[in-house]
Structure formats: C-alpha cells, structure tokens
Design a protein around this motif. Structure first.
Motif, PDB file in Angstrom:
ATOM      1  N   GLY A  23      97.818  45.009  48.998  1.00 19.42           N
ATOM      2  CA  GLY A  23      97.621  46.235  48.232  1.00 19.42           C
ATOM      3  C   GLY A  23      96.249  46.309  47.593  1.00 19.42           C
ATOM      4  N   LEU A  24      95.794  45.195  47.061  1.00 24.43           N
ATOM      5  CA  LEU A  24      94.521  45.147  46.334  1.00 24.43           C
ATOM      6  C   LEU A  24      93.334  45.516  47.221  1.00 24.43           C
ATOM      7  N   LYS A  25      93.387  45.108  48.483  1.00 23.16           N
ATOM      8  CA  LYS A  25      92.244  45.354  49.377  1.00 23.16           C
ATOM      9  C   LYS A  25      92.031  46.839  49.658  1.00 23.16           C
ATOM     10  N   THR A  26      93.035  47.674  49.355  1.00 26.77           N
ATOM     11  CA  THR A  26      92.921  49.112  49.623  1.00 26.77           C
ATOM     12  C   THR A  26      92.405  49.894  48.420  1.00 26.77           C
ATOM     13  N   VAL A  27      92.258  49.242  47.274  1.00 25.06           N
ATOM     14  CA  VAL A  27      91.908  49.939  46.038  1.00 25.06           C
ATOM     15  C   VAL A  27      90.413  49.816  45.767  1.00 25.06           C
ATOM     16  N   GLU A  28      89.752  50.968  45.629  1.00 27.06           N
ATOM     17  CA  GLU A  28      88.319  50.967  45.343  1.00 27.06           C
ATOM     18  C   GLU A  28      88.048  50.357  43.976  1.00 27.06           C
ATOM     19  N   GLU A  29      86.849  49.852  43.810  1.00 19.80           N
ATOM     20  CA  GLU A  29      86.389  49.219  42.580  1.00 19.80           C
ATOM     21  C   GLU A  29      87.092  47.894  42.283  1.00 19.80           C
ATOM     22  N   ALA A  30      87.936  47.439  43.207  1.00 21.88           N
ATOM     23  CA  ALA A  30      88.599  46.147  43.016  1.00 21.88           C
ATOM     24  C   ALA A  30      87.971  45.137  43.960  1.00 21.88           C
ATOM     25  N   GLY A  31      87.178  44.236  43.398  1.00 23.46           N
ATOM     26  CA  GLY A  31      86.577  43.196  44.210  1.00 23.46           C
ATOM     27  C   GLY A  31      87.460  41.961  44.214  1.00 23.46           C
ATOM     28  N   ILE A  32      87.727  41.399  45.375  1.00 26.68           N
ATOM     29  CA  ILE A  32      88.544  40.183  45.465  1.00 26.68           C
ATOM     30  C   ILE A  32      87.582  39.010  45.609  1.00 26.68           C
ATOM     31  N   LEU A  33      87.382  38.300  44.513  1.00 24.48           N
ATOM     32  CA  LEU A  33      86.335  37.286  44.474  1.00 24.48           C
ATOM     33  C   LEU A  33      86.835  35.866  44.690  1.00 24.48           C
ATOM     34  N   ALA A  34      87.997  35.523  44.118  1.00 24.45           N
ATOM     35  CA  ALA A  34      88.417  34.123  44.132  1.00 24.45           C
ATOM     36  C   ALA A  34      89.921  33.995  44.257  1.00 24.45           C
ATOM     37  N   ILE A  35      90.338  32.872  44.821  1.00 24.85           N
ATOM     38  CA  ILE A  35      91.760  32.546  44.906  1.00 24.85           C
ATOM     39  C   ILE A  35      91.924  31.063  44.622  1.00 24.85           C
ATOM     40  N   GLY A  36      92.978  30.728  43.882  1.00 28.57           N
ATOM     41  CA  GLY A  36      93.201  29.336  43.522  1.00 28.57           C
ATOM     42  C   GLY A  36      94.625  28.901  43.790  1.00 28.57           C
ATOM     43  N   SER A  37      94.763  27.636  44.140  1.00 30.44           N
ATOM     44  CA  SER A  37      96.064  27.035  44.397  1.00 30.44           C
ATOM     45  C   SER A  37      95.972  25.556  44.064  1.00 30.44           C
ATOM     46  N   ASN A  38      97.116  24.935  43.831  1.00 25.02           N
ATOM     47  CA  ASN A  38      97.126  23.479  43.661  1.00 25.02           C
ATOM     48  C   ASN A  38      96.888  22.776  44.993  1.00 25.02           C
ATOM     49  N   ASN A  39      96.940  23.555  46.073  1.00 25.79           N
ATOM     50  CA  ASN A  39      96.694  23.042  47.417  1.00 25.79           C
ATOM     51  C   ASN A  39      95.466  23.776  47.970  1.00 25.79           C
ATOM     52  N   LEU A  40      94.334  23.099  48.033  1.00 24.64           N
ATOM     53  CA  LEU A  40      93.082  23.733  48.440  1.00 24.64           C
ATOM     54  C   LEU A  40      93.175  24.358  49.824  1.00 24.64           C
ATOM     55  N   SER A  41      93.830  23.691  50.767  1.00 27.23           N
ATOM     56  CA  SER A  41      93.900  24.223  52.126  1.00 27.23           C
ATOM     57  C   SER A  41      94.649  25.549  52.153  1.00 27.23           C
ATOM     58  N   ARG A  42      95.687  25.710  51.308  1.00 30.82           N
ATOM     59  CA  ARG A  42      96.416  26.985  51.261  1.00 30.82           C
ATOM     60  C   ARG A  42      95.527  28.079  50.680  1.00 30.82           C
ATOM     61  N   ALA A  43      94.729  27.718  49.675  1.00 32.97           N
ATOM     62  CA  ALA A  43      93.793  28.694  49.109  1.00 32.97           C
ATOM     63  C   ALA A  43      92.756  29.100  50.146  1.00 32.97           C
ATOM     64  N   GLU A  44      92.273  28.137  50.908  1.00 29.01           N
ATOM     65  CA  GLU A  44      91.261  28.429  51.935  1.00 29.01           C
ATOM     66  C   GLU A  44      91.851  29.282  53.054  1.00 29.01           C
ATOM     67  N   ASP A  45      93.104  29.013  53.425  1.00 33.26           N
ATOM     68  CA  ASP A  45      93.743  29.783  54.497  1.00 33.26           C
ATOM     69  C   ASP A  45      93.920  31.248  54.092  1.00 33.26           C
ATOM     70  N   LEU A  46      94.444  31.477  52.887  1.00 34.90           N
ATOM     71  CA  LEU A  46      94.647  32.855  52.434  1.00 34.90           C
ATOM     72  C   LEU A  46      93.306  33.524  52.146  1.00 34.90           C
ATOM     73  N   GLY A  47      92.362  32.725  51.641  1.00 34.04           N
ATOM     74  CA  GLY A  47      91.025  33.261  51.401  1.00 34.04           C
ATOM     75  C   GLY A  47      90.366  33.723  52.685  1.00 34.04           C
ATOM     76  N   SER A  48      90.566  32.971  53.753  1.00 38.49           N
ATOM     77  CA  SER A  48      90.005  33.344  55.046  1.00 38.49           C
ATOM     78  C   SER A  48      90.659  34.619  55.574  1.00 38.49           C
ATOM     79  N   LYS A  49      91.954  34.751  55.388  1.00 34.75           N
ATOM     80  CA  LYS A  49      92.696  35.919  55.868  1.00 34.75           C
ATOM     81  C   LYS A  49      92.197  37.208  55.218  1.00 34.75           C
ATOM     82  N   PHE A  50      91.829  37.117  53.917  1.00 30.86           N
ATOM     83  CA  PHE A  50      91.419  38.312  53.177  1.00 30.86           C
ATOM     84  C   PHE A  50      89.923  38.328  52.849  1.00 30.86           C
ATOM     85  N   ASN A  51      89.164  37.461  53.497  1.00 35.03           N
ATOM     86  CA  ASN A  51      87.707  37.395  53.288  1.00 35.03           C
ATOM     87  C   ASN A  51      87.353  37.215  51.813  1.00 35.03           C
ATOM     88  N   ILE A  52      88.054  36.319  51.155  1.00 31.43           N
ATOM     89  CA  ILE A  52      87.797  36.027  49.742  1.00 31.43           C
ATOM     90  C   ILE A  52      86.703  34.963  49.665  1.00 31.43           C
TER      91      ILE A  52
END
Length: 326
Positions: A23-52
């Motif tokens: 939903g967030l990726k469709t809203v103007e003025e909303a920049g998706i800058l960072a994602i965090g997880s206790n598991n770095l690989s999961r954060a990197e995987d989701l970050g890659s999917k949404f170009n974070i």
C-alpha cells in the motif's frame, strides 16, 4: 505548494509489513527508506522486493537512522510498547499495528511521551479509515436511523493452533487483541466509554483467550454486544439499531463493500468501490496529518485508542470475576 516527502522506516518483515509496503508504495510523498528485522537476510530480501535502500539487522538501527522520519511497527504484539517508546525517544513519528500496546497503562505512557516530544502517534486499525465505514459513521452521526440504542458485532474465524503469534501468551496472543479489537473500536467510536460491562472468556490450553463475549452498557440506555473467536467461524457482521431504523454491515464488516440502511419496509443498499489494499486509506490519512503538522488523527484519536485498551482491560478483569454456577 509542493508537499514535503516523509521517509518511512519499517520494523518487521512479516505478513503485515508486506501488505503495508504494497500500500505504501502507491502513496505519493511517502518515501520508503529503511527496513529492519532481527534477521538481516529477511530485511534484505524484503528490501530488495520493494527497492528499499537501507536494510538493517536490528530495529534499533532503523530508529537511529537520522534520515527516517516515521516508522511503521509491524512486529509481534509483546514488542509494541518498547518499540513505540524507543521510536519516540529517537525523534520518530509512529504508526503502530494494532493492538497499540498490551494494556492501558502502557498506552498512557507512550501517549504522554509522544505529546511531550510533539511527535505524531497513531494506532494502525485500518477499518476506521475505509470509505464505507466512514460513510456509515457519517450516517449514524447525522441521525439517519434516529437515536442509536444497540450495537451487535461478531468476528470469528478458526485459526490453526500452529499460528504461534495468536496462541502464545508470551507473544501477546489471544482473540481480543486480534479480532475483538475491531468490534470494540467501532462500538467505542459510536458509543464512547461504557459505564458497565460483563464478560466471559474461554482460554486455550496455552492460556490465551480463544473466545470472548462481552455486554456493555452506556449512558442514555444504550447497549452493545460483542463476540469474537479464533476457534469458530462467525458471521463477521456489525449491526446498528436505532429508534428509526438500522444499519447492517455484512461480512466482512472490517472491509465492507456495501452497507444496508433499513427503515421500515424500505431497504437501501449502498455499494462502494474500494481500493484493493485497505492500508492505503490510513496511510493517506497519516501523510495528510504529517503534511499539516498534526500530532494525531481525528479519525483515530489517541483517546479512542486508550479507551479501547481500557475496555479490553475491563473485559479481562470482568471475565476473571465471573460467577461459577457449577
């Protein structure tokens, strides 16, 4: 006048975070800058999917990132209080997935902190922002069915006990936080604070509430009945009964594509063309609040969140005080 860009940081990489990002990726003025997880690989995987651009192996790293303006907390229930508190202390605006906290005492602490820090804070309960629900509230507020005297609401669906987040006491599981809160939020929106309540609760073998029923009375002779379950399927409907008619929101009441207004023999069905992703409505509200420098939403004010937490505390206490007839 050009609108400001606000950078979001996402805490968590589960199902809710995935839907929120869609939903967030469709809203103007909303920049998706960072994602965090206790598991770095999961954060990197989701970050890659949404170009974070920034993926972190801890929540603290997101909160300490000075370029992040606002965070969405999509972690397990028992972590909400500490993460809201830490986010505010790091100068971040906060949108936290429901339940806001585990009890009213925790909610009051972070609300006071947000007010002191002059930061935006809101509970993520998307139902209040859906176009059809907002139209229903407008009809009720305008007296479309006269004086509202009773509300009934149910939300039940059978969940496999392998779903640990719902059946673990340590993780803040239970039906009241996951299902019942939707009923209670709409009841509270219309009737405010109850003056008395009675409740019953069935516990699972893991000591979480798996079925809850509550009867609440309010001023001016008004009453609400709520039932929720993670062991059975219910109708998932909400009914508003007034002195001049009734409004019915059929399944699923938390994301309805139509509402039914009945007066005597006349029935009006009002359809709505909803966006596929329900998160968009509340994200747009958050962005508008930030643009306007508001510290809370008029649609989901902090006092409503606090009152619902108090009602849930009351339901637990009332169910423990229930009289046994055996």
């Amino acid at each position: 006048m050009e609108k400001a860009l606000f950078n979001w940081g996402i805490l968590g990489t589960g199902k809710m975070a995935l839907q929120f990002l869609d939903g967030l990726k469709t809203v103007e003025e909303a920049g998706i800058l960072a994602i965090g997880s206790n598991n770095l690989s999961r954060a990197e995987d989701l970050g890659s999917k949404f170009n974070i651009p920034r993926a972190y192996g801890s929540y603290d790293e997101v909160l300490e990132d000075e370029a992040v303006d606002i965070v969405y907390i999509a972690t397990l229930n028992h972590t909400h209080f500490d993460l809201i508190k830490s986010a505010l202390e790091n100068g971040k605006h906060v949108l936290c997935e429901k339940p806001f906290t585990l009890d009213a005492e925790e909610a009051e602490i972070v609300i006071r902190l947000a007010q002191r820090k002059k930061l935006f804070l809101m509970e993520d309960l998307w139902t209040r922002f859906i176009t059809s629900i907002r139209h229903c509230m407008q009809l009720l507020d305008a007296g479309a069915i006269g004086e509202i005297k009773m509300i009934t609401c149910d939300f039940g669906s059978r969940v496999d006990k392998k779903v640990q987040r719902l059946f673990s006491k340590d993780l803040g599981g239970g039906v009241l936080y996951d299902r019942g809160i939707y009923c209670l939020s709409l009841i509270q929106r219309v009737f405010g604070s109850p003056i008395h309540l009675q409740a019953a609760m069935n516990q699972s073998d893991t000591e979480v509430d798996e079925q809850v029923g509550a009867i609440m009375t309010f001023t001016e002779g008004r009453m609400a009945v709520m039932a929720s379950s993670i062991r059975t399927f219910t109708n998932k409907e909400i009914h508003f009964f007034g002195t001049d008619g009734r409004i019915t929101i059929e399944s699923p009441f938390y994301f309805p594509k139509q509402i039914k207004l009945t007066k005597g023999d006349q029935v009006e069905v009002i359809p709505f063309d909803l966006k596929e992703n329900g998160f968009i409505y509340e994200i747009e509200e958050v962005m508008q609040c930030l643009q306007q420098g508001k510290l809370e939403s008029n649609i989901m004010p902090l006092q409503d969140t606090l009152m619902v937490m108090k009602i849930m505390d009351g339901i637990r206490a009332a169910s423990e005080a229930a009289v046994s007839l055996s």
